[in-house]
Each structure stands twice: as C-alpha cells, then as structure tokens.
Design an enzyme around this catalytic site. Structure first.
Site, short mmCIF file in Angstrom:
data_model
loop_
_atom_site.label_atom_id
_atom_site.label_comp_id
_atom_site.label_asym_id
_atom_site.label_seq_id
_atom_site.Cartn_x
_atom_site.Cartn_y
_atom_site.Cartn_z
N GLY A 1 0.82 -1.20 0.00
CA GLY A 1 0.00 0.00 0.00
C GLY A 1 0.86 1.25 0.00
CB CYS A 2 0.27 4.59 -1.44
SG CYS A 2 -1.38 4.94 -0.83
CG PHE A 3 -1.24 6.00 3.63
CD1 PHE A 3 -0.79 7.30 3.72
CD2 PHE A 3 -2.57 5.79 3.29
CE1 PHE A 3 -1.64 8.37 3.50
CE2 PHE A 3 -3.43 6.86 3.07
CZ PHE A 3 -2.96 8.15 3.17
CB VAL A 4 2.01 0.14 3.63
CG1 VAL A 4 2.85 -0.95 4.25
CG2 VAL A 4 0.53 0.01 4.00
#
Lengths: 339, 339, 339, 339
Positions: free
Chosen positions: C143-146
């Site tokens: 995921g991008c935030f991850v």
C-alpha cells in the site's frame, strides 16, 4: 424584519444564502427546504454553519410562509416551482437560469428543454435594472459568468463604441456546484487549467441579451476552470467600432466611473491596479480595472467577482434589499478576504 | 465606541485587524502606523479594503491617542514599543511573542535575543485567562500554532490524565507573513508538503507553558507547511498516564463539552464529524473533534482554526471585547467560509 | 524483452504503469484490459499518453498471454482474478491489498470481506524482501501509505530500539483513485486539510505486519488529505524503549545509512535537509530524513514518496525488474520533478 | 557522446536542463557554472537531483571546454556571455531573450537596454526553423509564452487567413523564476488569478516577429498568473480576414494536421478533446486543439505546453539534438504526467 425561506438549501448557493443571511440585520430565516435531507441539521451539510437550530425540511412550495423566498434550485426545477412560490404571496428570487431570458426561444435553444411558464422575471443585476427590481415580485438572478462579463462591458455598450467583446473567463470550481464529477475531481483540477465549452457555454446568450440591449456589439465567450475554489476573473478583450479608435484609456476610465458612480458594490481600479480574485473573495464587491489599449487597438477591461456572492447569493440578497427597501448594503457590508 | 490604533498595519495580521475592525460596531479606527508606507492609502497594500479613507502614517508610539492599541509588530520590535504604548494610557494588545512568557529565560533561549522589559502581559487566550484579561492593560496575544494546540489539550491537562501530547500541525502559508521568501515561493509550496523545524519551533515552549500549568504533560511539536493560504489543523496524538487507559471516547468528549461550555468561539464536534480548515476559514471559530482512541491507547484530538483570525487578529479583537466590556462576539459574529 | 499485460488499466495506477512501461527498455505492453472501456484508445482516458496504438480490451484473465501481468484491480476483484492470472503461467504483480497479509483473519477484519484464496504472495517491498521477490510468481505490491511509513521505520524496528511509532501522513488526492467522490471534490480539498479515519485506516495493520516482524513496536497511524495531487509525506514520531534514550541523532542516521546502503531508490538526507514531496514527484525515489530527537525523547523521521510511483506502479515495476533479472533501475532511472 | 556545459545552473531552467540531460543517452554534463554557489553540490539547490557528483563551479566562459553550452542566464547577462562562449568553439543555446530578435530596435524598445552584440542567433523553434537550426552555432531559444502562442497560430498565419489573434495565456508560476517576489508569494497566488502586463508584456513582439513573417496578422497578448506550478495554456481567439468566413472547423483542423505532420512533439487533438496542462506536464509535448468557430466568426485554438520543458529547457535540448544530428526525441522521449 422579513421572514425568508430558501428552497433547495443543500448546495453551494444555498449555503452562501444561509451564511450571509445569518448575519443580516433585517432577516429571519424561517425555512430551508431539501427533499433529500429532510430532518437533517444544516451543519451536517454546511459544516461551517453551526450553533443554529436550522434544519432542512421537505416542504412543498405551497407550504411555505415567508415574505421572501430564494429558489436555489437547478434550472428546469425552478421553472416549475417559481409559479407556486409566487402564489404564496412571497417575493421570489430565483437563482437558476429559467426566468432570465426575454426570448423563450433563446432559452429553449441553449438549455435544450421546453419552457413551460409564461411568467416574466426581472433580470436581477441591480447596476442595470434597479428601478424594475424595486417593483418586482420575481427576480431572475443573473448567472455568475454573466455578472462578471456584463459589468465589464456595460459602459462600452451603452456608449455605443464597442464592435465586439471577447470574454475570456477564469472560474473557480465551486461554480460547478456541490456534486462531484470527473471535471471537479481534485486530480483533474489541481495544477491544471481546463477550458470547457469554448464556443458554446449557455451563459453567452445571457451576456448577449443584456449587453446587446444598448448596441449591437458582438459577444464571444470562453470559460476556463482554474485551480481556485471561488471567484471569476474575466478578461474582456474589446474592439472599438470604426471611428472610435482615438479614444484614450482615460476617457474609457471616465465612462466606467460615471456609469458606476454611487454603486455600493462596484470598485473601479485605477493607478495601475489590476483586479484579482483575492480582493473580492467572500464579498459582494466587483472590481473592474485595467482599461489599457494596445497597439492593435484592443481595449482590455478586467473584472473580478466572487462567483458565489456577487455572482449568486450575495447579488440575490442585494436584490432582496432593494425589493424590501432596506439599505442596499445590509448584510453585505464587509470586505473581501485577502490573503 | 472606542478609538483604536494599529501599530504596524502593513502585514497580514494588520490587514486582518483592519478588515475585521471595519465591521465592528463599537470601534473607530483612528490610526494605522507604518514606517515604510507613510502616506500610502490602506488599499494600496490591502487591495480588498477599499472605499475607506484610511492612510498609513509614520507616527511614534507617543503620538498615538487611542483607547486601545494593537501592536502588529515583529518580536523584538514589540518589546520596545509596548512600554511606550502603555504610557499613552491605552490598553495594549501585542500580537508578537515578546510578552507571552512567564519566564524570561525561556524567551531568551528560544528567541535568541535579550529581553529588555520587565512589564508582564496577560496571556490572551480567553478560554484560559478571561478573568485576568478583563482587568489587563497589556495582552500578549497567543501564537497561532499555540492557540490551535492548547485548545486541543486543555481539558486533558486539566484532568491530569495526559502523559504526553505530540502536536503535528499543518499550517497555511499566510502564517509566514507578508514578506516573500524562498520558503513561501509558490513553486516551493504548491503541490508540496514542507515540514520545518521539526523539533525546534519556538511555539513549543509557549504550548508547554500553558498546558504545563495544569499538569506535567510532556509536549512535542512539529509544524508542516501545506499548500493552503489560511488555517492550522493540529492533530494532537495524546498518550494517557498509567491507570487512565480505560477512559472512553465518550468520557473524553464529555471533558471537552464541560470545559468549553458557553465559550462563544469553540465548537465541539461529535457524531463522526472531523474538523477541517474550510469550516472555520475567515472566522474566529475553533473546531475541536475526533476524540478517538486506537488499539495502542493513543487518543487523537484534532483542532482547526484560521491562523489569521482565531490564531491572531480575531483573538486580539476578542480580547479587546473582553477588556472593554463589549459583547464578546462583537465584530466577530459570522461564520467561516466553506467552500 | 518481456511481454506485459495490465489488467484494469483505466485508473491512476494503470495509467502510471502505461506511462512508465512505455519508456522501459526491456518491456513490450501487449494487452491492457478494461471491462468498461473495451475498444477505447488509451489516450481517451489517459490524455497524456498519445501516439501509441494501445487500446483497452475486454479480455478475460485466461485470454491473456504475457510474461508478466500487473493486476491494477480493486481489492476483492484481485482476489478472484489473481489465481486465474497465475494459471496462464505469467508472473503476477497485484497492486491491491488482497494478497498482502500473512494472516487472513487480519485481512478479513480490516477489509470486511471474506478471503477466498489460499495463494500466498510475497510482500513486494524490495528493501525488505528482495530475495523472496527474485523467486516469486506472485507479488503483493505494498500500500502507498505503508511504503512511506515502513521505509521510515525499518532500521529502528530491526535495531529493536523503538517502543512505538506514530505515523502522521499527509497524502495527495490521487491516492483516492480516479473516481470522483465528495471527498475528492475540488472545493472540499482546495485550501483545506482533511483528516480521515484517524484511528481506523486499513493500512495500519499492513504497517504493523511488516514492522512488527522485527520487534514488538506499537504502531499508530493517522492519514490526512492535503491539497496535493501526488505524494505522501509521513512524519514518524517515534519513542524509544527504556534504556535507549541516550542514542544520538548521528547514531540513528547511521542505522539508516547502513540499512539502505546500495538501495537504488532510497535517498537518506543529512546536513539539515528535510524530505518534501517535490523532490520525489513523478519518480520512484523515497527520501528519508530528519532524525532529530526533541527534549522529551521523541525521535522524528520523515519520509517522502510519490504515492503513484514508489507507492504503487513504480514499485511494481521495480518488483518486475527484480523478478525478471533486469537492472533494478530499468525504466525508473530518472529524477523527480521540482518545481 | 557530446560534452555539455550549463552556464547559470541554479535557476529553474538550469535545473530542468540537468534533470533532462541526466537521462540523455548521448550527453555527458561536464560543467555547471554558478557565480553565487561555487563549490555547492547540485542537490543543495535542486533537491530532486541526488546521487550525482555534479557541483556548481564559478568558471568564466573562456574556461569552459564543451561541445555544447547552454546559457541559462538572464537577458542582459547572456548578451555579454554568448560571444565568449562561441569563441570556445562550442555550439551555444541561449535561453534568454537577448538573441531572439531580428530587429535590434525592437529588442531595445521592449527590454529597455542597449544591445551590444551584432551576432545573430537562429530562433530555436524547430517546427519553424529546423533547417537553420541544423547549421546554427547559436540558437536563441524561444520564450515560453511565445512557444505556446505561435504553435497555436502558425498554420493560420501561413495560410494567410488570420486578420488578428488575441492570445490569452494562463501560466504557472515557475515561469517567474526561482527568486521569490511579492508576485510569487504563495498567499498572493493560491486560490487567485493575477493578470499582469495586460497590454505590454515583452513576449508580444517576439510572437509578432515569428507569426508576422508569413502574413500581416495583428497580435494581441495578455498573460495571467494562475495557481499552477508548471504549464502555459494559451487560448488563441482568432478572427479571419474578410472573405474567409466560410472556412470550417474541419478545414482548420486539416491545416494543423498538415503543418505538423511528422513533428515529434506536436499533438493535434480532435474528436472533442481539449488541451489541458496535465496532459503535457513535465514533458516536451505541445498539445493543440479546439478549432471551433463561434457564431460571431471567432475561431478558438488552444495550446498547452510545460513552460519549463517545451517552453524552455526541453526545447533547448530538442535544438541540441537537431544541431548534433541525434534522434530528435533523444532524452525527451517520455510522456507527460497526469494526474
């Protein structure tokens, strides 16, 4: 004190009406209608308007009991509701395009729907129609682009010196309304410029109607979406009729000063100042300036308004003030917000 | 009616004071000083404020004759001017950091200059110091970040349940003032996020002073510049002291409602609403909400203010209202601007 | 040369895959599928990608014949398609959340749907799992935030010195995808900051899984939408375990330099530089910096990525490069775009 | 491989040259000069360009030893440096306005300084002057507004059917350069539109020179700053000469297709597509579209470019490719970045 109702209060022009009328000294809001949000407190849709006990109600037009009713409904819907609102005995101010056109054929051509009412509204631009507004029961509040464009052109058309005007408008995205679409999606607007309907926007004939009332100036109009929330900046590229090429910037400026003398919401800029959106943000003022003529004989006049205030809800309240005999600046007597 | 003077009126907080005081029912602006712009009409620097006859004047503090004087001067400058302003007999509200600290050593450490005055100001956060403000002659108006941060933390510190708070703030660029710098250059801010002074911003000790007055909560603070003109959104990541882990969101919400009951400019959000900047834009309201606790025991409280209004000039006017015995909402009784 | 197919090419991650793969020296795009846009040339949806003969086709997974297939499909849809894609014999890189979790229960809890496949993917963060990626047939792209969060935390968790990390993330709006919603409507995002799911975003357990593999650090996460198109800036507020309070900024910096030595897309900033979005805009680089410790013992580490590149499609291509034995920078060897 | 030097590498066009040339397959950057930043690594000023060993050096023109030299210096400075650069034997591409004018009097009138060199440059718009560029030793790279404007007008002027063109341009702020000023201060640009020099911008005579070479079309030009980092969208409001009013949109489109057939960086849009900035962001492409004619006979043509790439550094590299006999797309063969 007059009692006021707002029909269709969930959109941006509805929200602005509530925001501005809440501070109006002569007004009490008695009803805000919404079919979709019956029973919902206003702050749930307008999170900036808190601490009131205002609640959306799903009321029929005939159920409203108010001195003044604002119809913040889409075109097509207003057409049907307005006659019923008038029957309640209220003064009505319609913010849609439905009652703006003198010629129904023009409406039907540009809006693509049949016009089913023969009631006539007064075109609610106070700077042009103040006397009729005083006596009106139905105001057709002007379109946002239209307001910025014609304010920049009235003195020239009245003086019968303009052959053509090309209005190149840059608008904030709130003009597209509260409902999300592909063309209002942040990644499509941010850091971008989007021209749209470059030769076919339906505000063109409305500009034509009002400016064409004084002379047979030719009108062209192209709008552009820019990464701005509120405001319309219109660059009026104007060409003068043959024989008027010798007019000077100073004479043009003079025309504007005379035309708008005493107007409470028109600010004519001089001394090198140029209108920009932040000078009128959130306010009912229109700024008009530039008045320069280039080497090819093109005259440039620039106007700036807040599309939701002077271009919609503020102008509607100005109209109400005139209709009701209030101080014209009542509820609108504050400056724009820069920065 | 009181007469008001503004010292240093050419910046953003000066402009906001003029914008807001122009609509204040109890106030007449009698002087706006500027050394640099002596003789310049106000609208030349604040293009939204037109149609007034206000002109900047290069007056010395001792030449001012006003009931209330706002010092919108930078830190360091205020330190020297304020004593002279007080000598005129005026009530003085200083918007700089110079008189905010109980402990001069803290000031000198964080501001890096010697403090040369032993006059004490009252820290002008009405929600904390209303009674002292009523009797004060000098108000030290709080910093913008400080206002957003401590409003989000007061109930927790008062209840002595917070071990530490990490304030992660996102601020609009107007907080950096009117003078252009590399860090306010549009291409550096647009479509960007810029953290700055992540562990060493001088608003931290001011937050520490006010929240630390009630308990020995540990304070951390990191500001970020975001592509926004006005507003500060502060995310208060709070950890509770041992033995308080069982407190619920509802109990936390209750603490806030009780603390701020009757406060004219505090809006406590519930029912899943989250503060955001547009809800308070241009207004003196602060919104506080969230109150959620995650699985690790972190409590999140979020506040939103307009940095130039509640974070500066609006709060200064609120303080004036209290000092002068006016209705606290006088001149500030309007909603934020969304969209 | 390998042949590549993209399943679900009409969204932003699909567009980025096409943009980036078009310049990749080792790749030929043979198919881009879309159920909705069968027969539509790619430039109709991705107006920047012109002059190709690429056309969306409504093909079933089993009809694809490519060496590598990217699934740019939403979670839930990927779950069903991926097994079919693997059956074609292709290496598959899935950009959804469906195959990222070691523990299906965690997935089902946070995504609220039943997981129907027992195939296991390799978590596609090259900086953590390069060796497994080399041998994988299915990559679960992070995921991008991850990506932004764990890159900022890996060295601390590996060194077992972090007690807790609070990730306060500021994200561009493209992360919300191509479909317009109220929360991506320009007037709601422009000049605003919108926190959302402050304690319940589904990227939290993914961060927990990866950082928790090395130590039992506690993870908190709060995302905020800021008026930015691309990019995620994450401020990692980190607290160290008892007994580690004496560690210095220099030692922390050293941990990061050692961890990421030789990594082609990680840039460790020092000498007072701070990550910001524009430094990585449009590129596959991640910048990590700050490493300051404040008086309360809070360590601040900041990371910046482009959410659509390092946070999605660029990382997916990096994974492909590793799986296929290409130069890891192939097709990704260009700088970010500032301004 | 050719060796390349950049004179004046600390600004935005310098940064773009470094960004783009770093990926150019035929080029090695051997020197980047800066008087102010002698000894500073490039990433200190261009934080996106890391991992190189490029360092600014304070070298005199005569000390440079490169096959191609780009002068990214301001007008006035270039005038003096270019002759010295040519003496080194290098091919020189000057990005300033100093060598763009056929008529020195026009330069001196609009730039307000004396022109002290009698060297002539080739006007570096490949779409107009490719053959001369091939043989040139000095290229005068066109102005950013100029590039967008004349690309939208060439086919009409060549066909001798245009009486006048009004170019209404909307530009990103990076065009104003790297140095902060009041007019680039974020609070003055964000959520705003700022027209400037509405009838007197110095790019006008440059447009006049190039379009006027084919017919005596009258040129008007008004630029506007919009809240955008990169890009220029130009709306060309064109009026046709008497006797040409019957021309159709299709015939106009045809003129454009023929004119630009085979051009590697020109994209002609049809089928209702409209140019916008995001389609060319970061790339060397120009998009041209619209070709609609309204009821008053106004033809609208719209162009979009990235001001720093096609409007400056990318076009400079395109010129280098032509001068050196490289593939014209070398180093520039990638798409724009949407979103």
């Amino acid at each position: 004190m007059v009692s006021v109702a707002i029909v269709g209060g969930s959109g941006y022009t509805g929200g602005e009406l509530i925001r501005l009328l809440s501070s109006h000294p002569e007004v009490e809001i008695v009803d805000i209608t919404s079919r979709q949000y019956d029973g919902t407190p206003v702050h749930k849709l307008h999170p900036h308007i808190r601490g009131t006990d205002l609640v959306f109600k799903n009321k029929k037009p005939s159920e409203l009991d108010a001195d003044v009713i604002f119809a913040a409904t889409p075109h097509g819907a207003s057409m049907k509701i307005v006659p019923e609102l008038l029957e309640t005995g209220a003064k009505v101010i319609d913010l849609s395009g439905d009652y703006r056109f003198n010629d129904i054929d023009v409406y039907e051509k540009w809006y693509g729907i049949k016009h089913t009412s023969d009631i006539k509204g007064v075109f609610g631009l106070p700077e042009l129609h103040r006397e009729e507004i005083k006596k009106a029961t139905l105001i057709a509040n002007p379109g946002c682009f239209v307001t910025g464009a014609i304010l920049s052109g009235i003195p020239l058309s009245k003086a019968k010196i303009a052959e053509r005007m090309i209005f190149d408008s840059k608008t904030g995205v709130s003009g597209a309304g509260v409902n999300p679409t592909t063309s209002t999606h942040y990644p499509n607007i941010g850091d971008n410029v989007n021209p749209y309907k470059p030769t076919s926007h339906r505000h063109m004939p409305e500009i034509q109607q009002e400016l064409g009332a004084f002379s047979d100036v030719k009108i062209s109009f192209t709008p552009h979406l820019v990464p701005v929330i509120r405001g319309i900046l219109t660059t009026n590229h104007c060409f003068l009729i043959d024989g008027k090429e010798d007019i000077t910037s100073e004479e043009i400026l003079d025309l504007y000063k005379k035309q708008y003398e005493g107007e409470p919401f028109i600010q004519i800029l001089e001394d090198g100042e140029i209108p920009r959106l932040s000078s009128v943000r959130g306010s009912n003022y229109a700024q008009i300036g530039c008045f320069e003529i280039d080497e090819t004989g093109r005259l440039v006049v620039i106007s700036a308004i807040d599309n939701l205030v002077k271009g919609a809800s503020g102008q509607a309240i100005h109209n109400m003030n005139i209709m009701c005999g209030f101080d014209e600046k009542a509820g609108l007597d504050f400056f724009g917000m820069h920065p």
